[in-house]
Design a protein around this motif. Structure first.
Motif, PDB file in Angstrom:
ATOM      1  N   GLY A  79       0.482  -1.413   0.020  1.00  0.00           N
ATOM      2  CA  GLY A  79      -0.032  -0.180   0.091  1.00  0.00           C
ATOM      3  C   GLY A  79       1.035   1.402   0.414  1.00  0.00           C
ATOM      4  N   GLY A  80       2.309   1.098   0.696  1.00  0.00           N
ATOM      5  CA  GLY A  80       3.230   2.260   0.738  1.00  0.00           C
ATOM      6  C   GLY A  80       3.641   2.553  -0.494  1.00  0.00           C
ATOM      7  N   ILE A  81       3.803   1.198  -1.191  1.00  0.00           N
ATOM      8  CA  ILE A  81       4.381   1.801  -2.984  1.00  0.00           C
ATOM      9  C   ILE A  81       3.397   2.416  -3.741  1.00  0.00           C
ATOM     10  CG2 ILE A  81       5.379   0.536  -4.577  1.00  0.00           C
ATOM     11  CD1 ILE A  81       6.606  -0.987  -2.488  1.00  0.00           C
ATOM     12  N   ALA A  82       2.028   1.981  -3.470  1.00  0.00           N
ATOM     13  CA  ALA A  82       0.818   1.958  -4.421  1.00  0.00           C
ATOM     14  C   ALA A  82       0.944   3.935  -3.697  1.00  0.00           C
ATOM     15  CB  ALA A  82       0.130   1.034  -4.051  1.00  0.00           C
ATOM     16  N   ALA A  83       0.389   3.876  -2.817  1.00  0.00           N
ATOM     17  CA  ALA A  83       0.419   5.360  -2.693  1.00  0.00           C
ATOM     18  C   ALA A  83       1.194   6.576  -3.552  1.00  0.00           C
ATOM     19  CB  ALA A  83       0.380   5.171  -0.686  1.00  0.00           C
ATOM     20  N   GLN A  84       2.307   5.868  -3.924  1.00  0.00           N
ATOM     21  CA  GLN A  84       3.395   6.153  -4.053  1.00  0.00           C
ATOM     22  C   GLN A  84       3.423   6.909  -5.519  1.00  0.00           C
ATOM     23  OE1 GLN A  84       7.887   5.914  -2.998  1.00  0.00           O
ATOM     24  NE2 GLN A  84       6.280   5.029  -1.244  1.00  0.00           N
ATOM     25  N   GLY A  85       2.348   6.341  -5.875  1.00  0.00           N
ATOM     26  CA  GLY A  85       1.994   5.511  -7.844  1.00  0.00           C
ATOM     27  C   GLY A  85       3.100   4.992  -8.158  1.00  0.00           C
ATOM     28  N   LYS A  86       3.525   3.985  -7.446  1.00  0.00           N
ATOM     29  CA  LYS A  86       4.682   3.020  -8.039  1.00  0.00           C
ATOM     30  C   LYS A  86       4.089   1.731  -8.575  1.00  0.00           C
ATOM     31  CE  LYS A  86       8.650   6.461  -6.538  1.00  0.00           C
ATOM     32  NZ  LYS A  86       9.223   7.209  -7.129  1.00  0.00           N
ATOM     33  N   LEU A  87       4.092   1.333  -8.033  1.00  0.00           N
ATOM     34  CA  LEU A  87       3.130  -0.324  -7.991  1.00  0.00           C
ATOM     35  C   LEU A  87       2.193   0.017  -9.238  1.00  0.00           C
ATOM     36  CD1 LEU A  87       3.151  -3.008  -6.199  1.00  0.00           C
ATOM     37  CD2 LEU A  87       0.825  -1.911  -5.834  1.00  0.00           C
ATOM     38  N   ILE A  88       2.562  -1.036 -10.675  1.00  0.00           N
ATOM     39  CA  ILE A  88       2.552  -1.393 -11.658  1.00  0.00           C
ATOM     40  C   ILE A  88       1.098  -2.342 -11.122  1.00  0.00           C
ATOM     41  CG2 ILE A  88       3.024  -2.284 -13.378  1.00  0.00           C
ATOM     42  CD1 ILE A  88       5.504  -0.839 -13.698  1.00  0.00           C
ATOM     43  N   ALA A  89       2.109  -3.917 -10.586  1.00  0.00           N
ATOM     44  CA  ALA A  89       1.382  -5.209 -10.353  1.00  0.00           C
ATOM     45  C   ALA A  89       2.524  -6.036  -9.469  1.00  0.00           C
ATOM     46  CB  ALA A  89       0.986  -5.798 -11.595  1.00  0.00           C
ATOM     47  N   THR A  90       1.353  -7.247  -8.060  1.00  0.00           N
ATOM     48  CA  THR A  90       1.978  -7.718  -7.537  1.00  0.00           C
ATOM     49  C   THR A  90       1.058  -8.929  -7.597  1.00  0.00           C
ATOM     50  OG1 THR A  90       2.558  -8.160  -5.667  1.00  0.00           O
ATOM     51  CG2 THR A  90       1.008  -6.603  -5.150  1.00  0.00           C
ATOM     52  N   ASP A  91       1.895  -9.434  -7.521  1.00  0.00           N
ATOM     53  CA  ASP A  91       0.727 -11.680  -6.940  1.00  0.00           C
ATOM     54  C   ASP A  91       1.906 -12.358  -6.262  1.00  0.00           C
ATOM     55  OD1 ASP A  91      -2.059 -11.837  -7.430  1.00  0.00           O
ATOM     56  OD2 ASP A  91      -0.999 -11.113  -9.983  1.00  0.00           O
ATOM     57  N   ALA A  92       1.402 -13.030  -5.615  1.00  0.00           N
ATOM     58  CA  ALA A  92       2.391 -14.952  -4.990  1.00  0.00           C
ATOM     59  C   ALA A  92       2.046 -15.322  -5.735  1.00  0.00           C
ATOM     60  CB  ALA A  92       1.302 -14.752  -3.588  1.00  0.00           C
ATOM     61  N   LEU A  93       2.622 -16.547  -5.720  1.00  0.00           N
ATOM     62  CA  LEU A  93       2.386 -17.089  -6.514  1.00  0.00           C
ATOM     63  C   LEU A  93       2.409 -18.939  -5.747  1.00  0.00           C
ATOM     64  CD1 LEU A  93       5.824 -16.655  -9.271  1.00  0.00           C
ATOM     65  CD2 LEU A  93       3.563 -16.410  -9.243  1.00  0.00           C
ATOM     66  N   TYR A  94       1.966 -19.660  -6.406  1.00  0.00           N
ATOM     67  CA  TYR A  94       1.375 -21.648  -5.387  1.00  0.00           C
ATOM     68  C   TYR A  94       3.422 -21.666  -5.970  1.00  0.00           C
ATOM     69  CZ  TYR A  94      -3.655 -20.791  -5.824  1.00  0.00           C
ATOM     70  OH  TYR A  94      -5.032 -20.332  -5.269  1.00  0.00           O
ATOM     71  N   PRO A  95       3.506 -22.688  -4.335  1.00  0.00           N
ATOM     72  CA  PRO A  95       4.707 -23.261  -4.333  1.00  0.00           C
ATOM     73  C   PRO A  95       4.897 -24.311  -5.833  1.00  0.00           C
ATOM     74  CG  PRO A  95       3.582 -24.002  -2.406  1.00  0.00           C
ATOM     75  CD  PRO A  95       2.573 -22.752  -3.522  1.00  0.00           C
ATOM     76  N   ALA A 122      13.553 -28.337  -4.248  1.00  0.00           N
ATOM     77  CA  ALA A 122      14.237 -27.468  -3.984  1.00  0.00           C
ATOM     78  C   ALA A 122      14.819 -26.682  -3.033  1.00  0.00           C
ATOM     79  CB  ALA A 122      14.087 -26.539  -5.977  1.00  0.00           C
ATOM     80  N   LYS A 123      16.000 -25.962  -2.980  1.00  0.00           N
ATOM     81  CA  LYS A 123      16.372 -25.211  -1.898  1.00  0.00           C
ATOM     82  C   LYS A 123      15.466 -24.059  -1.969  1.00  0.00           C
ATOM     83  CE  LYS A 123      20.489 -22.984   0.905  1.00  0.00           C
ATOM     84  NZ  LYS A 123      21.569 -22.946   1.046  1.00  0.00           N
ATOM     85  N   GLU A 124      15.127 -23.993  -2.999  1.00  0.00           N
ATOM     86  CA  GLU A 124      14.890 -22.018  -3.004  1.00  0.00           C
ATOM     87  C   GLU A 124      13.792 -21.831  -4.027  1.00  0.00           C
ATOM     88  OE1 GLU A 124      17.570 -18.680  -2.038  1.00  0.00           O
ATOM     89  OE2 GLU A 124      17.032 -18.349  -4.186  1.00  0.00           O
ATOM     90  N   ILE A 125      12.886 -21.443  -4.253  1.00  0.00           N
ATOM     91  CA  ILE A 125      11.259 -21.156  -4.863  1.00  0.00           C
ATOM     92  C   ILE A 125      11.127 -19.853  -4.882  1.00  0.00           C
ATOM     93  CG2 ILE A 125      10.846 -23.446  -3.914  1.00  0.00           C
ATOM     94  CD1 ILE A 125       8.353 -22.023  -3.123  1.00  0.00           C
ATOM     95  N   VAL A 126      11.052 -19.166  -6.266  1.00  0.00           N
ATOM     96  CA  VAL A 126       9.916 -17.936  -6.837  1.00  0.00           C
ATOM     97  C   VAL A 126       8.878 -17.623  -6.008  1.00  0.00           C
ATOM     98  CG1 VAL A 126       8.931 -16.021  -8.217  1.00  0.00           C
ATOM     99  CG2 VAL A 126      11.658 -17.531  -8.613  1.00  0.00           C
ATOM    100  N   SER A 127       8.365 -17.455  -4.882  1.00  0.00           N
ATOM    101  CA  SER A 127       6.857 -17.144  -3.906  1.00  0.00           C
ATOM    102  C   SER A 127       6.738 -16.047  -4.725  1.00  0.00           C
ATOM    103  CB  SER A 127       7.420 -17.288  -2.238  1.00  0.00           C
ATOM    104  OG  SER A 127       7.729 -15.992  -2.120  1.00  0.00           O
ATOM    105  N   GLY A 128       6.649 -15.013  -5.580  1.00  0.00           N
ATOM    106  CA  GLY A 128       6.316 -14.342  -6.138  1.00  0.00           C
ATOM    107  C   GLY A 128       6.302 -13.368  -6.438  1.00  0.00           C
ATOM    108  N   TYR A 129       6.200 -11.924  -7.113  1.00  0.00           N
ATOM    109  CA  TYR A 129       6.971 -11.277  -7.628  1.00  0.00           C
ATOM    110  C   TYR A 129       6.046  -9.760  -7.348  1.00  0.00           C
ATOM    111  CZ  TYR A 129       3.224 -11.327 -11.428  1.00  0.00           C
ATOM    112  OH  TYR A 129       1.775 -10.978 -12.322  1.00  0.00           O
ATOM    113  N   MET A 130       6.841  -8.327  -7.849  1.00  0.00           N
ATOM    114  CA  MET A 130       5.931  -6.678  -7.962  1.00  0.00           C
ATOM    115  C   MET A 130       7.079  -6.648  -9.091  1.00  0.00           C
ATOM    116  SD  MET A 130       6.356  -4.096  -5.163  1.00  0.00           S
ATOM    117  CE  MET A 130       5.344  -4.766  -4.187  1.00  0.00           C
ATOM    118  N   LEU A 131       5.872  -5.574  -9.729  1.00  0.00           N
ATOM    119  CA  LEU A 131       6.657  -5.106 -10.828  1.00  0.00           C
ATOM    120  C   LEU A 131       6.473  -3.429 -10.656  1.00  0.00           C
ATOM    121  CD1 LEU A 131       4.609  -6.133 -13.812  1.00  0.00           C
ATOM    122  CD2 LEU A 131       6.917  -6.485 -13.659  1.00  0.00           C
ATOM    123  N   LEU A 132       7.408  -2.929 -10.543  1.00  0.00           N
ATOM    124  CA  LEU A 132       6.835  -1.681  -9.556  1.00  0.00           C
ATOM    125  C   LEU A 132       7.983  -0.397 -11.229  1.00  0.00           C
ATOM    126  CD1 LEU A 132      10.090  -0.796  -8.581  1.00  0.00           C
ATOM    127  CD2 LEU A 132       8.761  -1.668  -6.400  1.00  0.00           C
TER     128      LEU A 132
END
Length: 117
Positions: free
Chosen positions: A38-54, A74-84
């Motif tokens: 919400g803080g990033i969105a309030a600055q007008g910098k958020l484009i998109a964000t989502d969590a990913l299933y494992p 796997a040791k590490e997984i990508v759990s989500g992303y944000m575009l800004l």
């Protein structure tokens, strides 16, 4: 202003930890995420964000071989992303610093997005 992708990487043990959260713990965790996003969105910098299933599928090579993946081994997984949007990679890094993933020693990868026109 440039575009950046924040890629959220969790270790499997962190991802599994969420399964054991009480409803109150999960609500508190979601509130941290909502406040940061919400803080990033309030600055007008958020484009998109989502969590990913494992879980999902991986498609590989010229023959498009489909397998289950990512793998729970796997040791590490990508759990989500944000575009800004940010003026520089340094600003994108600063915006990433409020991410709740840092509470678990997880990784936020900050990558510029190439614009091909």
């Amino acid at each position: 202003m440039e575009k950046f992708m924040l890629i959220f990487r969790n270790e499997m043990q962190v991802e599994s930890m969420y399964e054991n959260f009480s409803p109150e713990d999960m609500q508190a965790e979601l509130e941290k995420w909502n406040n940061w996003i919400g803080g990033i969105a309030a600055q007008g910098k958020l484009i998109a964000t989502d969590a990913l299933y494992p879980t999902g599928k991986s498609v590989k090579g010229l023959n498009h071989v489909v397998t289950d993946g990512p793998y729970t081994e796997a040791k590490e997984i990508v759990s989500g992303y944000m575009l800004l949007k940010a003026d520089s990679i340094e600003e994108a890094i600063e915006l990433s610093k409020g991410c709740p993933m840092y509470d678990y020693e997880s990784v936020v990868e900050v990558r510029p997005i190439q614009n091909f026109g």
